[in-house]
Design a protein around this motif. Structure first.
Motif, short mmCIF file in Angstrom:
data_model
loop_
_atom_site.label_atom_id
_atom_site.label_comp_id
_atom_site.label_asym_id
_atom_site.label_seq_id
_atom_site.Cartn_x
_atom_site.Cartn_y
_atom_site.Cartn_z
N GLN A 62 -5.25 6.08 -2.50
CA GLN A 62 -5.58 6.68 -3.79
C GLN A 62 -5.77 8.19 -3.61
O GLN A 62 -5.26 8.99 -4.40
N GLY A 63 -6.48 8.60 -2.57
CA GLY A 63 -6.65 10.02 -2.29
C GLY A 63 -5.35 10.70 -1.92
O GLY A 63 -5.04 11.80 -2.40
N PHE A 64 -4.55 10.06 -1.08
CA PHE A 64 -3.24 10.59 -0.68
C PHE A 64 -2.32 10.72 -1.88
O PHE A 64 -1.70 11.76 -2.12
N SER A 65 -2.25 9.67 -2.67
CA SER A 65 -1.33 9.61 -3.81
C SER A 65 -1.68 10.60 -4.91
O SER A 65 -0.78 11.18 -5.54
N ALA A 66 -2.96 10.82 -5.15
CA ALA A 66 -3.37 11.77 -6.18
C ALA A 66 -2.90 13.18 -5.83
O ALA A 66 -2.39 13.90 -6.69
N VAL A 112 15.89 11.74 -3.07
CA VAL A 112 15.68 10.72 -2.04
C VAL A 112 16.75 9.64 -2.21
O VAL A 112 16.75 8.90 -3.18
N ALA A 113 17.69 9.61 -1.26
CA ALA A 113 18.76 8.61 -1.31
C ALA A 113 18.25 7.25 -0.84
O ALA A 113 18.63 6.21 -1.37
N LEU A 114 17.39 7.24 0.17
CA LEU A 114 16.80 6.00 0.69
C LEU A 114 15.42 6.35 1.20
O LEU A 114 15.28 7.21 2.08
N GLY A 115 14.41 5.71 0.65
CA GLY A 115 13.04 6.04 1.01
C GLY A 115 12.38 5.00 1.87
O GLY A 115 13.02 4.29 2.64
N ILE A 116 11.10 4.88 1.68
CA ILE A 116 10.24 4.04 2.51
C ILE A 116 10.69 2.58 2.55
O ILE A 116 11.18 2.05 1.56
N GLY A 117 10.52 1.97 3.72
CA GLY A 117 10.81 0.56 3.88
C GLY A 117 12.01 0.29 4.76
O GLY A 117 12.31 -0.85 5.09
N ILE A 128 5.43 15.08 -4.72
CA ILE A 128 5.85 14.69 -3.37
C ILE A 128 6.06 13.18 -3.35
O ILE A 128 5.22 12.42 -3.84
N GLN A 129 7.16 12.75 -2.75
CA GLN A 129 7.40 11.32 -2.57
C GLN A 129 7.16 10.94 -1.12
O GLN A 129 7.64 11.60 -0.19
N LEU A 130 6.38 9.88 -0.89
CA LEU A 130 6.19 9.31 0.42
C LEU A 130 7.49 8.57 0.76
O LEU A 130 7.88 7.64 0.06
N VAL A 131 8.18 9.00 1.82
CA VAL A 131 9.51 8.46 2.12
C VAL A 131 9.56 7.62 3.38
O VAL A 131 10.60 7.07 3.71
N PHE A 140 0.78 -1.23 0.00
CA PHE A 140 0.00 0.00 0.00
C PHE A 140 0.82 1.29 0.00
O PHE A 140 0.32 2.32 -0.43
N PHE A 141 2.04 1.27 0.48
CA PHE A 141 2.76 2.53 0.69
C PHE A 141 4.01 2.70 -0.16
O PHE A 141 4.29 3.81 -0.61
N ARG A 142 4.80 1.66 -0.37
CA ARG A 142 6.11 1.79 -1.02
C ARG A 142 6.03 2.48 -2.38
O ARG A 142 6.82 3.37 -2.67
N ASP A 143 5.11 2.09 -3.21
CA ASP A 143 5.01 2.66 -4.56
C ASP A 143 3.79 3.57 -4.72
O ASP A 143 3.34 3.80 -5.83
N ALA A 144 3.31 4.13 -3.61
CA ALA A 144 2.10 4.95 -3.64
C ALA A 144 2.31 6.30 -4.30
O ALA A 144 1.36 6.92 -4.76
N THR A 145 3.54 6.77 -4.32
CA THR A 145 3.83 8.07 -4.91
C THR A 145 4.98 7.92 -5.89
O THR A 145 5.66 6.90 -5.92
N GLY A 146 5.21 8.97 -6.66
CA GLY A 146 6.34 8.97 -7.58
C GLY A 146 7.65 9.00 -6.81
O GLY A 146 7.67 9.09 -5.58
N THR A 147 8.73 8.91 -7.53
CA THR A 147 10.05 8.97 -6.90
C THR A 147 10.73 10.27 -7.28
O THR A 147 10.43 10.88 -8.31
N ARG A 148 11.65 10.69 -6.44
CA ARG A 148 12.39 11.93 -6.64
C ARG A 148 13.88 11.62 -6.57
O ARG A 148 14.31 10.76 -5.80
N ASP A 149 14.68 12.36 -7.33
CA ASP A 149 16.13 12.18 -7.33
C ASP A 149 16.78 12.59 -6.01
O ASP A 149 17.89 12.15 -5.71
#
Length: 123
Positions: free
Chosen positions: A105-109, A23-28, A116-119, A12-21
């Motif tokens: 879906q609401g958060f990610s949109a 971010v060296a290490l993100g969610i997980g 914004i990347q969820l990190v 549900f969370f790891r790929d919920a948002t796009g990625t940004r350059d």
């Protein structure tokens, strides 16, 4: 069926948002590693939304996901900050996969509209 915290993060969370350059290490992992551009500072905001106080039990989960990010974007805007990353902490009495999917879906949109990347966060 989701079996544990890491499966929940993956589904549900790891790929919920796009990625940004930047971010060296993100969610997980235990924490996120973020690159701050030279000459800039980081503004951090967190608002907790509690059922029964900030939203009703029957609130549409997609609208709630949007609101969870929106209230923090509003705080950042008040400081003149440009949003880049978000963290999300979710406390649920039980795992409801359909509810989580709609919430994200609401958060990610909204995250996509602001690049914004969820990190990270806490579940």
């Amino acid at each position: 069926m989701t079996t544990g915290e890491f499966d929940l993060i993956r589904r549900f969370f790891r790929d919920a948002t796009g990625t940004r350059d930047d971010v060296a290490l993100g969610i997980g992992d235990d924490c996120a590693l973020l690159r701050v551009p030279p000459g800039q500072v980081v503004a951090v905001s967190i608002d907790t939304l509690v059922e029964g106080r900030h939203f009703g039990a029957g609130t549409d989960p997609g609208a709630l996901g949007h609101k969870c990010l929106a209230v923090n974007l509003s705080d950042l805007a008040a400081m003149g900050a440009e949003p880049a990353w978000a963290t999300l902490s979710v406390t649920l009495p039980a795992i409801d996969e359909a509810w989580l999917a709609a919430f994200m879906q609401g958060f990610s949109a909204l995250a996509a509209r602001h690049d914004i990347q969820l990190v990270g966060g806490d579940t």
